[in-house]
Design a protein around this motif. Structure first.
Motif, PDB file in Angstrom:
ATOM      1  N   GLY A   1      -4.083   6.130  -7.543  1.00  0.00           N
ATOM      2  CA  GLY A   1      -3.569   6.732  -8.581  1.00  0.00           C
ATOM      3  C   GLY A   1      -2.800   6.465  -8.936  1.00  0.00           C
ATOM      4  O   GLY A   1      -1.415   6.289  -8.756  1.00  0.00           O
ATOM      5  N   GLN A   2      -2.373   6.915 -10.155  1.00  0.00           N
ATOM      6  CA  GLN A   2      -1.090   7.072 -10.724  1.00  0.00           C
ATOM      7  C   GLN A   2       0.105   8.041 -10.671  1.00  0.00           C
ATOM      8  O   GLN A   2      -0.511   9.156  -9.964  1.00  0.00           O
ATOM      9  N   HIS A   3       1.010   7.744  -9.743  1.00  0.00           N
ATOM     10  CA  HIS A   3       1.739   8.782  -9.708  1.00  0.00           C
ATOM     11  C   HIS A   3       2.886   7.922 -10.411  1.00  0.00           C
ATOM     12  O   HIS A   3       2.996   7.857 -11.198  1.00  0.00           O
ATOM     13  N   LEU A   4       4.728   8.865 -10.084  1.00  0.00           N
ATOM     14  CA  LEU A   4       5.475   8.006 -11.319  1.00  0.00           C
ATOM     15  C   LEU A   4       6.142   7.011 -11.703  1.00  0.00           C
ATOM     16  O   LEU A   4       5.418   6.090 -11.092  1.00  0.00           O
ATOM     17  N   ASN A   5       6.084   6.163 -13.038  1.00  0.00           N
ATOM     18  CA  ASN A   5       6.369   5.519 -13.575  1.00  0.00           C
ATOM     19  C   ASN A   5       7.448   4.929 -12.818  1.00  0.00           C
ATOM     20  O   ASN A   5       8.485   4.991 -14.514  1.00  0.00           O
ATOM     21  N   ILE A   6       8.329   4.445 -11.975  1.00  0.00           N
ATOM     22  CA  ILE A   6       8.637   4.248 -11.448  1.00  0.00           C
ATOM     23  C   ILE A   6       8.715   2.431 -11.083  1.00  0.00           C
ATOM     24  O   ILE A   6       7.708   3.162 -10.127  1.00  0.00           O
ATOM     25  N   PRO A   7       9.601   2.001 -10.904  1.00  0.00           N
ATOM     26  CA  PRO A   7       9.750   0.323  -9.590  1.00  0.00           C
ATOM     27  C   PRO A   7       9.244   0.924  -8.334  1.00  0.00           C
ATOM     28  O   PRO A   7       9.802   2.096  -7.637  1.00  0.00           O
ATOM     29  N   GLY A   8       7.821   0.433  -8.399  1.00  0.00           N
ATOM     30  CA  GLY A   8       7.327   0.627  -6.556  1.00  0.00           C
ATOM     31  C   GLY A   8       6.483   2.099  -6.389  1.00  0.00           C
ATOM     32  O   GLY A   8       5.529   1.896  -5.839  1.00  0.00           O
ATOM     33  N   TYR A   9       6.368   2.433  -7.815  1.00  0.00           N
ATOM     34  CA  TYR A   9       5.267   3.354  -7.246  1.00  0.00           C
ATOM     35  C   TYR A   9       4.279   3.665  -8.445  1.00  0.00           C
ATOM     36  O   TYR A   9       3.561   2.467  -8.669  1.00  0.00           O
ATOM     37  N   GLY A  10       3.771   4.020  -9.712  1.00  0.00           N
ATOM     38  CA  GLY A  10       3.008   3.580 -10.660  1.00  0.00           C
ATOM     39  C   GLY A  10       1.683   4.015 -10.407  1.00  0.00           C
ATOM     40  O   GLY A  10       1.294   4.911  -9.242  1.00  0.00           O
ATOM     41  N   ASN A  11       0.515   3.043 -10.517  1.00  0.00           N
ATOM     42  CA  ASN A  11      -0.911   3.031  -9.915  1.00  0.00           C
ATOM     43  C   ASN A  11      -0.721   1.837  -9.647  1.00  0.00           C
ATOM     44  O   ASN A  11      -0.508   0.954  -9.386  1.00  0.00           O
ATOM     45  N   ARG A  12      -1.346   2.677  -7.923  1.00  0.00           N
ATOM     46  CA  ARG A  12      -1.169   1.687  -6.804  1.00  0.00           C
ATOM     47  C   ARG A  12      -2.530   2.543  -5.516  1.00  0.00           C
ATOM     48  O   ARG A  12      -2.349   4.143  -5.827  1.00  0.00           O
ATOM     49  N   ASN A  13      -2.026   2.272  -4.810  1.00  0.00           N
ATOM     50  CA  ASN A  13      -2.369   2.583  -3.320  1.00  0.00           C
ATOM     51  C   ASN A  13      -1.699   3.445  -2.454  1.00  0.00           C
ATOM     52  O   ASN A  13      -0.477   2.668  -2.388  1.00  0.00           O
ATOM     53  N   TYR A  14      -1.558   4.364  -2.222  1.00  0.00           N
ATOM     54  CA  TYR A  14      -0.546   5.079  -1.476  1.00  0.00           C
ATOM     55  C   TYR A  14      -0.999   5.278  -0.136  1.00  0.00           C
ATOM     56  O   TYR A  14      -0.653   6.293   0.104  1.00  0.00           O
ATOM     57  N   ALA A  15      -2.392   4.817   0.406  1.00  0.00           N
ATOM     58  CA  ALA A  15      -2.247   5.051   1.893  1.00  0.00           C
ATOM     59  C   ALA A  15      -1.130   4.800   2.912  1.00  0.00           C
ATOM     60  O   ALA A  15      -1.812   5.700   3.695  1.00  0.00           O
ATOM     61  N   LYS A  16      -0.460   3.966   2.588  1.00  0.00           N
ATOM     62  CA  LYS A  16       0.750   3.571   3.804  1.00  0.00           C
ATOM     63  C   LYS A  16       1.160   5.272   4.129  1.00  0.00           C
ATOM     64  O   LYS A  16       2.035   4.854   5.102  1.00  0.00           O
ATOM     65  N   TYR A  17       1.408   6.102   2.742  1.00  0.00           N
ATOM     66  CA  TYR A  17       2.264   7.003   3.035  1.00  0.00           C
ATOM     67  C   TYR A  17       1.149   8.674   2.639  1.00  0.00           C
ATOM     68  O   TYR A  17       2.235   9.595   2.622  1.00  0.00           O
TER      69      TYR A  17
END
Length: 501
Positions: free
Chosen positions: A338-354
């Motif tokens: 999903g969408q997180h903060l719009n900063i480098p490395g975040y944005g709309n992606r998978n965050y399962a690692k965290y």
């Protein structure tokens, strides 16, 4: 002597596989690199031009040959007259010593009064996000400066006077006439001094010796009168980014979120042993190192589709809530994307690692693959599982409820209870992303059959003939009970006092 030291602590993109802007935000379990910059060496020196004069005191011993005629007494003759005699020739010698000063001879040579050369030993950088809070960087592919040195403050070791030596001088015979001549009768001082001046050359001089990285800075070749002017140690150059560098510095996965953590650093320059009046090892601060923001992201865009809508038998359905039907399955979709903060490395992606865990809370009991979970029990959904299907028991009371889901970051504090934020933990103080669903629980009526009716107007619909007895009436109902234990009626329908199935 100014290393112009600087440094950075930034995202190690090669190790992370993605670019983060460390000052804006980087998650725990990702990697940083530390890089310090400075000059490849430092130096300071003072070269002194030592100038002076050599004064020569000369002493010359000269032996003079002499001659003179010594008068003789008259001799008496035969007639009684005195007969004069010829003078008697005489020879002899005397010594005379001449003492005089020569014109002073000038000299000049170069001497190292002070010299310090410094190499890079290491750099240390500190930041909250670094492993253990600090990292020490040792030089890679670095060559220390090399110094060859010969130094003396003793003048006699730098200046060698030219000896006048023996003067070759043959004086003329001193003729005293009728008397024996003496030292006062001669004066060859000018000639002797001239000879001494002529054969007394300028002195030999020798500088100190300094060779830096194979380049001769101060030449100690023996010279006449004046030593060669020394050069200058070349200015140091900035080191490349790979010299004081270390990568794959993993941010501890349990480190709490923190914004703009301050960085500091120190670079160490020890002094080479080849020095003259050196000031000792030097330590300098590393300026301008960027801050690092630790922010471990999680998202929660879980969904509960309204798949059971076709089974909603209410006369007036509530479309503002997702309907759940007793004794029917329903699926909660809960990914880590999903969408997180719009900063480098975040944005709309998978965050399962965290994501440490995902969980869901029902205000009523549910079944999941045959296991029953009582109401208000957190049910954990394995990270990486995109959805989970539940079944609503038949005994759940009809009504309106709210279901909650949470996704927790890997660095969440153990005592974190209410640090949740809707959909994403955009605020660094939060470690949880939450979502909720408003649902309506509804029973259902099925296999509804009427075998008879008391209204004789429909007698022939339910009976085989006029006056025949009808069959027993049956109704199958799935639903909850009211506060009196009575099955609740469907909206707009007559209340039936029938067994609950």
């Amino acid at each position: 002597m100014d290393p112009t030291a600087s440094g950075v602590i930034l995202s190690d993109d090669a190790a992370n596989g993605i670019h983060f802007d460390a000052p804006a935000g980087i998650p725990t379990s990702e990697h940083l690199y530390a890089n310090a910059l400075g000059r490849n060496y430092l130096f300071e020196h003072t070269f002194a031009n030592m100038a002076g004069q050599i004064r020569y005191s000369c002493s010359v011993d000269v032996t003079y040959s002499t001659k003179w005629e010594e008068a003789q007494d008259d001799l008496p003759g035969e007639d009684g007259e005195m007969i004069p005699q010829d003078p008697l020739p005489q020879t002899g010698s005397f010594d005379k010593t001449y003492n005089f000063e020569l014109t002073p001879r000038e000299y000049a040579y170069w001497q190292i009064d002070q010299l310090s050369v410094y190499r890079i030993d290491r750099a240390q950088m500190e930041n909250y996000a670094l492993p253990g809070g600090a990292v020490t960087l040792y030089p890679n592919n670095y060559t220390s400066p090399a110094v060859e040195l010969a130094n003396s403050t003793v003048v006699e070791e730098h200046v060698v006077p030219h000896e006048t030596g023996t003067i070759s001088f043959t004086p003329e015979v001193v003729d005293g006439g009728d008397r024996e001549p003496g030292p006062s009768d001669v004066d060859d001082l000018a000639d002797l001094k001239g000879l001494a001046e002529t054969q007394t050359q300028d002195p030999k001089v020798q500088n100190d010796r300094l060779v830096f990285n194979g380049q001769t800075i101060m030449n100690d070749t023996v010279s006449t009168k004046t030593g060669p002017v020394p050069g200058r140690i070349p200015d140091p150059q900035g080191i490349g980014g790979e010299v004081l560098y270390q990568s794959q510095l993993m941010i501890n996965r349990g480190l709490h979120n923190q914004a703009n953590t301050i960085s500091s650093g120190t670079i160490y320059y020890p002094m080479l042993p080849e020095n003259v009046q050196g000031r000792g090892d030097q330590v300098y601060p590393i300026n301008g190192i960027n801050t690092v923001t630790v922010h471990t992201p999680v998202v929660n865009y879980s969904l509960l589709p309204d798949d059971n809508r076709p089974f909603d038998q209410r006369m007036v359905p509530d479309y503002t809530r997702t309907v759940l039907i007793l004794d029917r399955p329903f699926t909660v979709h809960f990914t880590e994307s999903g969408q997180h903060l719009n900063i480098p490395g975040y944005g709309n992606r998978n965050y399962a690692k965290y994501t440490q865990n995902k969980r869901i809370l029902f205000p009523f009991g549910v079944f999941q693959e045959g296991q029953y979970y009582p109401e208000n029990t957190w049910i954990y959904i394995p990270v990486g599982t995109p959805s989970m299907t539940f079944t609503l028991p038949t005994w759940v009371n009809e009504g309106d409820y709210t279901i909650q889901t949470q996704s927790w970051a890997i660095n969440a504090p153990s005592d974190a209870a209410d640090l949740c934020e809707k959909n994403l933990n955009g605020n660094l103080a939060n470690y949880c992303a939450s979502e909720s669903f408003n649902v309506g629980v509804v029973g259902r009526l099925f296999d509804f059959r009427i075998w008879d009716i008391g209204d004789f107007r429909f007698e022939q619909v339910f009976r085989t003939g006029t006056g025949n007895l009808g069959h027993s009436t049956a109704m199958y109902y799935t639903g909850g009970n009211d506060e009196n234990g009575t099955p609740t009626a469907l909206s707009g329908q007559t209340q039936w006092h029938l067994p609950v199935r």
